[in-house]
Design a protein around this motif. Structure first.
Motif, PDB file in Angstrom:
ATOM      1  N   SER A  11      62.216  35.754  43.870  1.00 36.85           N
ATOM      2  CA  SER A  11      61.200  35.008  44.612  1.00 36.85           C
ATOM      3  C   SER A  11      60.687  33.865  43.746  1.00 36.85           C
ATOM      4  O   SER A  11      59.827  34.040  42.900  1.00 36.85           O
ATOM      5  CB  SER A  11      60.054  35.933  45.025  1.00 36.85           C
ATOM      6  N   MET A  12      61.275  32.670  43.960  1.00 36.55           N
ATOM      7  CA  MET A  12      60.892  31.466  43.219  1.00 36.55           C
ATOM      8  C   MET A  12      60.259  30.493  44.201  1.00 36.55           C
ATOM      9  O   MET A  12      60.887  30.103  45.182  1.00 36.55           O
ATOM     10  CB  MET A  12      62.127  30.830  42.564  1.00 36.55           C
ATOM     11  N   SER A  40      67.680  29.102  51.197  1.00 36.46           N
ATOM     12  CA  SER A  40      66.293  28.848  50.803  1.00 36.46           C
ATOM     13  C   SER A  40      66.145  28.689  49.295  1.00 36.46           C
ATOM     14  O   SER A  40      65.041  28.732  48.773  1.00 36.46           O
ATOM     15  CB  SER A  40      65.392  29.969  51.313  1.00 36.46           C
ATOM     16  N   LYS A  41      67.261  28.519  48.578  1.00 31.53           N
ATOM     17  CA  LYS A  41      67.278  28.303  47.119  1.00 31.53           C
ATOM     18  C   LYS A  41      66.522  29.402  46.381  1.00 31.53           C
ATOM     19  O   LYS A  41      65.744  29.150  45.477  1.00 31.53           O
ATOM     20  CB  LYS A  41      66.690  26.931  46.766  1.00 31.53           C
ATOM     21  N   ASP A  42      66.770  30.656  46.777  1.00 30.04           N
ATOM     22  CA  ASP A  42      66.086  31.792  46.153  1.00 30.04           C
ATOM     23  C   ASP A  42      67.050  32.753  45.467  1.00 30.04           C
ATOM     24  O   ASP A  42      66.689  33.874  45.143  1.00 30.04           O
ATOM     25  CB  ASP A  42      65.251  32.542  47.186  1.00 30.04           C
ATOM     26  N   GLN A  43      68.283  32.305  45.228  1.00 35.06           N
ATOM     27  CA  GLN A  43      69.271  33.149  44.564  1.00 35.06           C
ATOM     28  C   GLN A  43      69.822  32.425  43.341  1.00 35.06           C
ATOM     29  O   GLN A  43      70.003  31.208  43.358  1.00 35.06           O
ATOM     30  CB  GLN A  43      70.426  33.481  45.510  1.00 35.06           C
ATOM     31  N   ILE A  44      70.077  33.202  42.287  1.00 33.79           N
ATOM     32  CA  ILE A  44      70.665  32.656  41.070  1.00 33.79           C
ATOM     33  C   ILE A  44      72.053  33.259  40.909  1.00 33.79           C
ATOM     34  O   ILE A  44      72.211  34.479  40.948  1.00 33.79           O
ATOM     35  CB  ILE A  44      69.802  32.979  39.839  1.00 33.79           C
ATOM     36  N   GLU A  45      73.042  32.385  40.735  1.00 35.79           N
ATOM     37  CA  GLU A  45      74.416  32.819  40.500  1.00 35.79           C
ATOM     38  C   GLU A  45      74.700  32.668  39.014  1.00 35.79           C
ATOM     39  O   GLU A  45      74.625  31.575  38.470  1.00 35.79           O
ATOM     40  CB  GLU A  45      75.389  31.985  41.319  1.00 35.79           C
ATOM     41  N   GLU A  91      82.359  19.825  53.708  1.00 38.09           N
ATOM     42  CA  GLU A  91      81.006  20.206  54.075  1.00 38.09           C
ATOM     43  C   GLU A  91      79.961  19.727  53.061  1.00 38.09           C
ATOM     44  O   GLU A  91      78.776  19.852  53.292  1.00 38.09           O
ATOM     45  CB  GLU A  91      80.917  21.725  54.194  1.00 38.09           C
ATOM     46  N   GLU A  92      80.413  19.149  51.952  1.00 37.34           N
ATOM     47  CA  GLU A  92      79.529  18.778  50.860  1.00 37.34           C
ATOM     48  C   GLU A  92      78.563  17.652  51.229  1.00 37.34           C
ATOM     49  O   GLU A  92      77.539  17.469  50.606  1.00 37.34           O
ATOM     50  CB  GLU A  92      80.354  18.362  49.638  1.00 37.34           C
ATOM     51  N   LYS A  93      78.871  16.912  52.237  1.00 29.66           N
ATOM     52  CA  LYS A  93      78.014  15.802  52.644  1.00 29.66           C
ATOM     53  C   LYS A  93      76.602  16.279  52.981  1.00 29.66           C
ATOM     54  O   LYS A  93      75.636  15.592  52.717  1.00 29.66           O
ATOM     55  CB  LYS A  93      78.624  15.090  53.846  1.00 29.66           C
ATOM     56  N   LYS A  94      76.467  17.476  53.522  1.00 38.69           N
ATOM     57  CA  LYS A  94      75.187  18.012  53.929  1.00 38.69           C
ATOM     58  C   LYS A  94      74.463  18.748  52.801  1.00 38.69           C
ATOM     59  O   LYS A  94      73.258  18.843  52.813  1.00 38.69           O
ATOM     60  CB  LYS A  94      75.362  18.979  55.107  1.00 38.69           C
ATOM     61  N   GLU A  95      75.205  19.266  51.812  1.00 42.40           N
ATOM     62  CA  GLU A  95      74.630  20.083  50.757  1.00 42.40           C
ATOM     63  C   GLU A  95      74.056  19.234  49.629  1.00 42.40           C
ATOM     64  O   GLU A  95      74.474  18.105  49.406  1.00 42.40           O
ATOM     65  CB  GLU A  95      75.692  21.021  50.171  1.00 42.40           C
ATOM     66  N   GLU A  96      73.075  19.818  48.914  1.00 46.17           N
ATOM     67  CA  GLU A  96      72.500  19.176  47.737  1.00 46.17           C
ATOM     68  C   GLU A  96      73.297  19.585  46.506  1.00 46.17           C
ATOM     69  O   GLU A  96      74.010  20.568  46.514  1.00 46.17           O
ATOM     70  CB  GLU A  96      71.048  19.619  47.570  1.00 46.17           C
ATOM     71  N   ALA A  97      73.146  18.832  45.429  1.00 44.58           N
ATOM     72  CA  ALA A  97      73.838  19.154  44.182  1.00 44.58           C
ATOM     73  C   ALA A  97      73.261  20.429  43.578  1.00 44.58           C
ATOM     74  O   ALA A  97      72.052  20.657  43.609  1.00 44.58           O
ATOM     75  CB  ALA A  97      73.708  18.005  43.189  1.00 44.58           C
ATOM     76  N   ILE A  98      74.129  21.259  43.011  1.00 44.09           N
ATOM     77  CA  ILE A  98      73.714  22.499  42.372  1.00 44.09           C
ATOM     78  C   ILE A  98      73.601  22.247  40.875  1.00 44.09           C
ATOM     79  O   ILE A  98      74.517  21.728  40.252  1.00 44.09           O
ATOM     80  CB  ILE A  98      74.717  23.632  42.663  1.00 44.09           C
ATOM     81  N   VAL A  99      72.466  22.612  40.296  1.00 46.98           N
ATOM     82  CA  VAL A  99      72.233  22.391  38.882  1.00 46.98           C
ATOM     83  C   VAL A  99      72.762  23.586  38.098  1.00 46.98           C
ATOM     84  O   VAL A  99      72.460  24.727  38.417  1.00 46.98           O
ATOM     85  CB  VAL A  99      70.729  22.225  38.595  1.00 46.98           C
TER      86      VAL A  99
END
Length: 127
Positions: A11-12, A40-45, A91-99
């Motif tokens: 939960s970030m 929802s950007k709440d998982q860390i890989e 599909e990358e056109k819709k996605e944000e860059a992953i840091v």
């Protein structure tokens, strides 16, 4: 050992908490990379060799109160990755860059002082 991929739901709420979570994760030995994923950007890989998934989850629980192991498995083969990358590019056109954060290899240096017995006073009762 084979490279493994671990996904942990944490939960970030804001950028500061995401940054703290990434700092905790990349500090664990064996971690080679980490990225924030999910809708929802709440998982860390986490990817790496010999990473203790339970240890990573416990460290995140200590800081954030809730961390759930979603999956633990081996990293996919290169051929499968190439096929997925081709699909992701469409599909990358819709996605944000992953840091991703690289594994930190620097260790802080602490000075060590040598105590020489010649400086001690023989009448001192403490030493």
């Amino acid at each position: 050992m084979a490279k493994q991929k671990i996904v942990i739901k944490v939960s970030m709420n804001n950028k500061k908490s995401k940054s703290k979570a990434m700092t905790i994760v990349v500090g664990v030995s064996g971690v080679e990379g980490a990225s924030i994923i999910g809708e929802s950007k709440d998982q860390i890989e986490v990817t790496g060799e010999g990473v203790d998934s339970v240890k990573v989850a416990c460290l995140l629980r200590k800081k954030f109160g809730h961390a759930e192991l979603v999956s633990v498995g081996d990293v996919e083969k290169k051929e499968e990755k190439k096929e997925e990358k081709k699909e992701e590019k469409k599909e990358e056109k819709k996605e944000e860059a992953i840091v991703t954060w690289p594994y930190i290899t620097t260790v802080p240096h602490y000075s060590v002082y040598d105590i020489n017995n010649s400086y001690q006073d023989p009448t001192c009762s403490i030493m």
